[in-house]
Structures are given as C-alpha cells and as structure tokens.
Motif scaffolding. Structure first.
Motif, PDB file in Angstrom:
ATOM      1  N   UNK A  84      22.791  20.694  -4.383  1.00  0.00           N
ATOM      2  CA  UNK A  84      23.309  19.760  -3.485  1.00  0.00           C
ATOM      3  C   UNK A  84      22.846  18.428  -3.656  1.00  0.00           C
ATOM      4  N   UNK A  85      23.775  17.388  -3.623  1.00  0.00           N
ATOM      5  CA  UNK A  85      23.328  15.990  -3.952  1.00  0.00           C
ATOM      6  C   UNK A  85      23.652  15.198  -2.956  1.00  0.00           C
ATOM      7  N   UNK A  86      22.810  14.335  -2.614  1.00  0.00           N
ATOM      8  CA  UNK A  86      23.136  13.223  -1.440  1.00  0.00           C
ATOM      9  C   UNK A  86      23.144  12.034  -2.209  1.00  0.00           C
ATOM     10  N   UNK A  87      24.320  11.300  -1.944  1.00  0.00           N
ATOM     11  CA  UNK A  87      24.337  10.025  -2.651  1.00  0.00           C
ATOM     12  C   UNK A  87      24.297   8.739  -1.346  1.00  0.00           C
ATOM     13  N   UNK A  88      24.002   7.773  -1.639  1.00  0.00           N
ATOM     14  CA  UNK A  88      24.074   6.358  -1.158  1.00  0.00           C
ATOM     15  C   UNK A  88      25.658   5.876  -1.477  1.00  0.00           C
ATOM     16  N   UNK A  89      26.553   6.482  -1.076  1.00  0.00           N
ATOM     17  CA  UNK A  89      27.857   6.070  -1.219  1.00  0.00           C
ATOM     18  C   UNK A  89      28.827   6.636  -0.493  1.00  0.00           C
ATOM     19  N   UNK A  90      30.136   6.545  -0.480  1.00  0.00           N
ATOM     20  CA  UNK A  90      31.175   7.047  -0.036  1.00  0.00           C
ATOM     21  C   UNK A  90      31.985   8.097  -1.074  1.00  0.00           C
ATOM     22  N   UNK A  91      31.318   8.245  -2.090  1.00  0.00           N
ATOM     23  CA  UNK A  91      31.968   9.222  -2.978  1.00  0.00           C
ATOM     24  C   UNK A  91      30.641   9.741  -3.814  1.00  0.00           C
ATOM     25  N   UNK A  92      31.109  10.709  -4.687  1.00  0.00           N
ATOM     26  CA  UNK A  92      30.101  11.459  -5.605  1.00  0.00           C
ATOM     27  C   UNK A  92      29.701  10.501  -6.690  1.00  0.00           C
ATOM     28  N   UNK A  93      29.246   9.374  -6.384  1.00  0.00           N
ATOM     29  CA  UNK A  93      28.801   8.598  -7.484  1.00  0.00           C
ATOM     30  C   UNK A  93      27.733   7.711  -6.987  1.00  0.00           C
ATOM     31  N   UNK A  94      27.208   6.739  -7.762  1.00  0.00           N
ATOM     32  CA  UNK A  94      26.003   5.957  -7.194  1.00  0.00           C
ATOM     33  C   UNK A  94      24.476   6.339  -7.130  1.00  0.00           C
ATOM     34  N   UNK A  95      23.765   5.764  -6.222  1.00  0.00           N
ATOM     35  CA  UNK A  95      22.524   6.416  -6.293  1.00  0.00           C
ATOM     36  C   UNK A  95      22.131   7.531  -5.456  1.00  0.00           C
ATOM     37  N   UNK A  96      21.657   8.393  -6.372  1.00  0.00           N
ATOM     38  CA  UNK A  96      21.090   9.657  -5.808  1.00  0.00           C
ATOM     39  C   UNK A  96      20.030   9.453  -4.631  1.00  0.00           C
ATOM     40  N   UNK A  97      20.207   9.903  -3.569  1.00  0.00           N
ATOM     41  CA  UNK A  97      18.808   9.989  -2.498  1.00  0.00           C
ATOM     42  C   UNK A  97      18.198  10.952  -2.592  1.00  0.00           C
TER      43      UNK A  97
END
Length: 91
Positions: A36-49
């Motif tokens: 499970x990966x949570x991102x600071x974005x509205x898609x599966x890219x960018x900064x991983x929280x």
C-alpha cells in the motif's frame, strides 16, 4: 494538543481527497499480501507519504505524523492487490 482530523474510508486504490489538505495519518488492515502506497497527489505519482508491505491478510498498519503533512493537490492511495479496510485521516 493535536489538531483534529476526519477519517476517510479506504477500501482500495483511489483518491481520498482532492485539493489542499493536511495528511494526519492512517490506520489500515490488509486484505491480502499487498503493498500500500499513499501519495501527496491525486494520482499514483509524486511524493510518497507512507508505504507498507503486508505478508498476508489481517495485518494492521498505522501512522500519525506529529504535525501532519500539508498536501497541495490531495491524497491518493494505491493498493497493489486485493482490498484494505480502514481510513486515512485528513485535517
């Protein structure tokens, strides 16, 4: 005193919230062997929280950053397989 937050249900891959917000953590129970990966974005890219890998169903994972993390675009969750049960907290 910690800032208040609201739990947003999470059951699988998707955008938790769109727009500026403060990520305050999560509590998730795995439904299978999965990442499970949570991102600071509205898609599966960018900064991983946050990111975790479960070996099987029923594993519990949680995180609560002390001051929260500001996210300009929103928060998006990606579940590699199966489903999860729990929530992401947004302030």
């Amino acid at each position: 005193m910690s800032a208040q937050s609201r739990p947003y249900n999470v059951t699988g891959t998707g955008t938790v919230i769109s727009g500026p917000c403060t990520y305050r953590g999560f509590f998730l129970n795995s439904g299978a062997a999965q990442t499970v990966t949570i991102y600071a974005n509205t898609a599966a890219s960018g900064t991983v929280l946050a990111q975790f890998t479960a070996a099987g169903a029923g594993e519990e994972f949680s995180e609560s950053p002390a001051d929260g993390i500001r996210c300009d675009l929103g928060v998006h969750v990606v579940v590699s397989a199966g489903a999860v049960v729990g929530s992401v907290r947004i302030g």
